[in-house]
Scaffold this active site. Sequence first.
Site, short mmCIF file in Angstrom:
data_model
loop_
_atom_site.label_atom_id
_atom_site.label_comp_id
_atom_site.label_asym_id
_atom_site.label_seq_id
_atom_site.Cartn_x
_atom_site.Cartn_y
_atom_site.Cartn_z
N ASP A 1 0.85 -1.19 0.00
CA ASP A 1 0.00 0.00 0.00
C ASP A 1 0.89 1.25 0.00
OD1 ASP A 1 -2.28 1.54 0.16
OD2 ASP A 1 -2.63 1.16 2.28
N GLU B 1 2.48 5.05 -4.20
CA GLU B 1 2.42 5.93 -5.37
C GLU B 1 3.75 6.63 -5.68
OE1 GLU B 1 -1.19 4.56 -4.19
OE2 GLU B 1 0.06 5.82 -2.91
#
Length: 950
Positions: free
Chosen positions: A485, A488
């Site tokens: 997770d 990005e």
Amino acid sequence: MAAFYLAVLLIALTPCGAVDDNVRFDCYPEDGATEQLCLDRGCAWEETQNPKAPKCFYWDPYGYRVEGNVQDTVLGSRATLRRLNTPARYANSADVDPVTLDYEMHTAKRLRLKFYDSNTQRFEVRDKMPHIPEATGKAPSPEYTVNITPPSPTTPFSLSVTRTATGTVLWDTSVGGFTFSDQFLQISTKLPSTYVYGFGEHERNNYRHNMDWRTWGMFTRDEAPGPPSDGVNKNLYGMHPFYLCVEDDGKAHGVLLLNSNAMEVVLQPTPAMTFRTIGGVLDFYMFLGDGPEDVVRQYTEFVGRPFMPPYWGLGFQLCKWGYGNLSVVRDVVKEMQDYGIPHDVQYGDIDYMERQMDFTIDPVNYQGLPEFVDQIRRDGMRYVIILDPAITTNETEPYAPYTNGTALDVWIKDGDDNSQPLIGKVWPYYPDVTVDPTQEWDYKVEHYNAYSVFPDYFHADIDQWWGNFIKDFYKTLKFDGLWIDMNEPTNFVHGSVKSCSNNKYDNPPYMPKILGPNIYSKTLCMNSVHGGTEHYNTHSLYGWSQAEPTQRALREVTGKRGIVFGRSTFPSAGHFEGHWLGDNTAKWDHLHKSIIGMLDFGLFGMPYVGADICGFWDDSTPELCHRWMQLGAFYPFSRNHNWEQGAPQHPTHWDGAIADAARDALQTRYTLLPYLYTLFYQAHTQGSTVVRSLMHEFIEDKLTWSIDKQFLWGAALLISPVLDQGAMDVNAYFPKGRWYNYYSVNSDHQGREVADAGQGRSLSLPCDMDCIPVHIRGGHVIPTQGHANTTVFSRRNTLGLIVALDEAGEASGSLFWDDGEDIDTIGSNSYRMITFRVSAMTLDITVESNGYTPDPELQYETIQVFGSPAMPSDVTVNGQNVASDNIVRKTADKVWHLEGLSLSMGENHKITWTIPDDTSGAEVSRARPLALVIAAIAVVLATVNGHFLS
């Protein structure tokens, strides 16, 4: 040449003298356009009544021209493009001159168009993706032709790509505006139709794109799905510059721009699109298909076939950020067992860790977690943990992930001082602080969140660091999968703890329509050093680069397939991982949008996908969660998950109000898992989709090209969920063919054919709270298996077959079966492949490959036949007559069952039946159409032309 452009201008003029919006291509996409600024750029200015259409647009010759003759190369052709004498786009972003264009014919259906600077090395994504196949020679019989404008001192360069067989022009860049500068690259092209799909990752209201002047930015960002922000259509976690276009005749093609720099694509009603990116090269790959499914197969052949999930990874999964302590988790697992709800996978979100630090366990709230995991694994369940990339630097005691990573020098470097790592803030808390959960977010970040460094997953020693810590942690906690997770990558401060300096990467001359206000918002400074280049180039590759070493380490330590799924993705990520659709919200429109997201990621080659069931943000309601559990039972990746402060929403919450519905829907899922697993085998080996749009199967029916509130599992199962609050019916479209109820509220209707659906039409289906409409397409055989609370036990149950006959009384299907988790059962031929074929009232079950034997051996117990003209007589199984007691007529509507069988899965079988002669002609015609047609022709010929027959 001036006369030519004048003629074009006159043709484009409307009766009122204005330039038609459809021929306008924006020459000033930044804010603040004025007529003078437009003219200074060498473009035309004219007012328009459409507020979405540009006032400043290309008209006079602009950009580049072809110099010299187009040269032949080993793979195709090469052209040299030189700048025309037009104003530079940006004074601080030098135009490249010359630009080289390589046109390469890789295969009969795949071509490459690459625009690059042959004099300067620019960043190219392909260099980071060595698994992408290299072409070795020119395709001998391509299905396309490429035309390039001839050399001229004044004519702007353009190219066109044409499908040879139909003459359809797939690309036509003659609309102008081609630009290639240091930090601004642009090309526009007309399209053959308005049926465009793909590009991501975004939230949209429809699967088919709206071509009404829509701009979509692409740059990986920690941003939850939601409505546009500040006029920008949100760019979310992943970056997928790939689209599918369906041509008016049903042929289709796909185009990938292999570029990872921040970009945008503009869709306009011409129909046309414009690509703009701020770095790298323009590296396009085009895939010509017979239809959408063919395009996806070609695309996944190029970027990498999807990984094969373990069988248990298709079971139901449950997670909550913020269970609080292990006791709550134990209670949830027990409640699921007490209610008999299938539950294969339990999760540990970041609260299982000590202060959210990777490779730790909270010693107070999660004391005993390893023993708990060992217990549920003995019960047939699995455990998956989350890992985030950011590593704290502020520990008062040695923290091995940080000290070892520093020794190996694996951190992303500060662009202003390459000897130091870039420092940001993410989840880990400072040691010895008391966190007040009621404080505002910014206060928490400033006072609680520790300084963090970010691993460079391109680093040569990443396996020695990341991989080894995964392996060491497995000695403590026997996880079965890894959830990556915040990759990005996310940063809770913008750029770094000291912000970002004034440099060309963090302040590019053009900002694509991405969430800002800065390019480094919520992430790292773009001048930081990552992957041997500026993060400006590799930012959107971060999550993708984490996936492969994570998969490699998981498989090495467990010796099994396991599952890896991540939030930030890029083309080819599906080869290594699955994806969930991010931090959605518990609201009704997100049910529909989850279907659109699944369809998008099917195009992107990531079939292992699903949304957080019942919603991540906000509190769900019993009705919403009820309907979402029914829909979520048909997500390939089926997981209920919500946020730290959200109310519980697991299926046994609300005093069991939705437990029955969740159990029923999930038992249906588990019954169908053999079929779903086979679809994943086909995706892994052939590149096909798992969840697919109706148009993939019914391209001849143009109504299916815009349907996105229904979806298919493979070719055979149609799911039409309830998506609206308070609704007790569904408007479902049935394409041409025979369709059968998989089940209904009244079990006597199972297998009943949908009336009036044969020619393709919409029908209103009553659907109370116990219902989710599922239909089987005629012509298919669906393998099933008895459900259980986990796949460990369901895989031991007896098998069944559903035979759904088409108009000709025929059907086919297949079943892939292996041990469900070994890493390379396909490569080692350790599997069974079984085919099912029905023709002329005979079902043949054939074992095509028999490299795996389950223990104990599985048996077929039940065969259900849908669409039979009547009850059969003289049923034989492997040449032996079957007693009438074994034939059970479930309804009076062309359905019969053969029950009480005990047929080994590892052997071939033949089942035959006959239909009584007194069956009505209409019924017999479906069972034996060919014989009846031949007989009818013979009668007519005998009557009319008796002398001919004699």
